[in-house]
Design a protein around this motif. Structure first.
Motif, PDB file in Angstrom:
ATOM      1  N   ILE A 132       0.827  -1.217   0.000  1.00 27.10           N
ATOM      2  CA  ILE A 132       0.000   0.000   0.000  1.00 27.10           C
ATOM      3  C   ILE A 132       0.860   1.265   0.000  1.00 27.10           C
ATOM      4  N   ARG A 133       1.984   1.202   0.731  1.00 26.63           N
ATOM      5  CA  ARG A 133       2.949   2.292   0.750  1.00 26.63           C
ATOM      6  C   ARG A 133       2.332   3.663   0.982  1.00 26.63           C
ATOM      7  N   ALA A 134       1.650   3.803   2.123  1.00 27.91           N
ATOM      8  CA  ALA A 134       1.030   5.078   2.511  1.00 27.91           C
ATOM      9  C   ALA A 134       0.179   5.656   1.382  1.00 27.91           C
ATOM     10  N   ALA A 135      -0.557   4.777   0.715  1.00 30.08           N
ATOM     11  CA  ALA A 135      -1.501   5.147  -0.358  1.00 30.08           C
ATOM     12  C   ALA A 135      -0.810   5.593  -1.645  1.00 30.08           C
ATOM     13  N   GLU A 136       0.495   5.471  -1.710  1.00 27.71           N
ATOM     14  CA  GLU A 136       1.185   5.851  -2.959  1.00 27.71           C
ATOM     15  C   GLU A 136       0.694   5.014  -4.137  1.00 27.71           C
ATOM     16  N   ILE A 137       0.184   3.836  -3.833  1.00 29.23           N
ATOM     17  CA  ILE A 137      -0.319   2.969  -4.898  1.00 29.23           C
ATOM     18  C   ILE A 137      -1.444   3.637  -5.694  1.00 29.23           C
ATOM     19  N   ILE A 138      -2.190   4.535  -5.066  1.00 29.38           N
ATOM     20  CA  ILE A 138      -3.259   5.224  -5.811  1.00 29.38           C
ATOM     21  C   ILE A 138      -2.895   6.661  -6.164  1.00 29.38           C
ATOM     22  N   ASN A 139      -1.628   7.021  -5.955  1.00 22.94           N
ATOM     23  CA  ASN A 139      -1.194   8.376  -6.334  1.00 22.94           C
ATOM     24  C   ASN A 139      -0.672   8.347  -7.769  1.00 22.94           C
ATOM     25  N   PRO A 140      -1.448   8.864  -8.715  1.00 26.06           N
ATOM     26  CA  PRO A 140      -1.039   8.752 -10.120  1.00 26.06           C
ATOM     27  C   PRO A 140       0.248   9.506 -10.443  1.00 26.06           C
ATOM     28  N   GLU A 141       0.601  10.466  -9.555  1.00 24.31           N
ATOM     29  CA  GLU A 141       1.845  11.211  -9.807  1.00 24.31           C
ATOM     30  C   GLU A 141       3.078  10.380  -9.457  1.00 24.31           C
ATOM     31  N   ASN A 142       2.898   9.348  -8.684  1.00 28.10           N
ATOM     32  CA  ASN A 142       4.040   8.511  -8.308  1.00 28.10           C
ATOM     33  C   ASN A 142       4.246   7.421  -9.355  1.00 28.10           C
ATOM     34  N   GLN A 143       5.302   7.566 -10.102  1.00 27.12           N
ATOM     35  CA  GLN A 143       5.600   6.599 -11.166  1.00 27.12           C
ATOM     36  C   GLN A 143       6.918   5.876 -10.882  1.00 27.12           C
ATOM     37  N   LYS A 144       7.290   5.792  -9.596  1.00 24.87           N
ATOM     38  CA  LYS A 144       8.516   5.054  -9.228  1.00 24.87           C
ATOM     39  C   LYS A 144       8.365   3.597  -9.647  1.00 24.87           C
ATOM     40  N   PRO A 145       9.471   2.968 -10.062  1.00 26.76           N
ATOM     41  CA  PRO A 145       9.399   1.550 -10.443  1.00 26.76           C
ATOM     42  C   PRO A 145       8.800   0.671  -9.347  1.00 26.76           C
ATOM     43  N   SER A 146       9.111   0.985  -8.076  1.00 24.74           N
ATOM     44  CA  SER A 146       8.585   0.146  -6.982  1.00 24.74           C
ATOM     45  C   SER A 146       7.059   0.242  -6.909  1.00 24.74           C
TER      46      SER A 146
END
Ligand code: DHB
Ligand code: MG
Length: 238
Positions: free
Chosen positions: A184-198
């Motif tokens: 889930i990574r502090a909701a980063e999974i649904i943050n479209p701006e986060n395009q990190k490979p992880s």
């Protein structure tokens, strides 16, 4: 869906306050529900003394959760991807029967050396086979007649989770339980701006889990606690 935007400062402030509460509740859980195991406490201490980061371990209540899943399903053969200091490994080893076995794979030589020290000190070395290498390479190199695993904990580099899932499914049997950490990574999974490979790796994992022909059922649970806001995915192999 409408979602008000918080500034980064607001987000950080609300997280700091929430984090104190989450950590305090984790402490409460640990104080009330299970006595700290001196072996596992020693693992954490040794890891800290050698200057390794503490945030890569599972939390103690999460380690207990893994151990209980193993016991509930009477698992004997465990595969772990991402050993780090072997804290979760030792937790799982404690839950295994006499003839239990864990293959745990770690990609970093400094981590595997630390893990082996902790394993040797734990008294569970006879059950734990800790190997250095990229998890995908080690799993591919297992002999074809290797017995399938009953329980699999994926906790290595998040970018490779989709690849790990397929390799793990190939080493599973019907009913194998697969747990994936940090999805889930502090909701980063649904943050479209986060395009990190992880993070993209985690999104690809969710896509792979959805309607997978080899998976009977799967879900994910968001978690908060001493480790922040994250979550586990859980799958049962068809
Ligand atoms: C990280 C990795 C983990 O497996 C974890 O549980 C927490 C943090 C990390 O790489 O930062
Ligand atoms: Mg993890």
């Amino acid at each position: 869906m409408f979602k008000p935007k918080m500034s980064e400062i607001e987000k950080n402030l609300s997280t700091i306050t929430a984090q104190d509460t989450w950590t305090a509740v984790d402490d409460y859980i640990e104080q009330h529900l299970f006595a700290p195991d001196p072996i596992l406490t020693k693992t954490l201490q040794h890891t800290e003394e050698l200057g390794f980061p503490g945030h890569l371990h599972v939390a103690s209540n999460q380690g207990m959760f893994l151990a209980m899943l193993i016991q509930m399903n009477q698992c004997k053969r465990v595969l772990e991807l991402g050993t780090f200091a072997a804290y979760s490994t030792i937790y799982m080893a404690k839950a295994l029967p006499e003839d239990g076995y864990i293959l745990t794979i770690e990609g970093r030589d400094t981590h595997i050396a630390l893990a082996q020290e902790n394993i040797d000190a734990s008294g569970y070395a006879d059950k734990i086979d800790a190997r250095l290498g990229r998890a995908a390479d080690v799993i591919r190199s297992l002999p074809a007649d290797t017995a399938p695993f009953d329980f699999i904990f994926i906790d290595a580099d998040k970018q490779s989770y989709p690849e790990y899932l397929e390799l793990c499914l190939a080493r599973s049997h019907s009913g194998t339980v697969i747990v994936m950490d940090n999805v889930i990574r502090a909701a980063e999974i649904i943050n479209p701006e986060n395009q990190k490979p992880s993070i993209n790796g985690l999104r690809d994992l969710f896509t792979a889990l959805q309607d997978h022909p080899k998976i009977a059922s799967c879900t994910a649970m968001q978690t908060v606690g001493s480790k922040g806001y994250d979550g586990f995915a859980l799958a049962i192999v068809k």
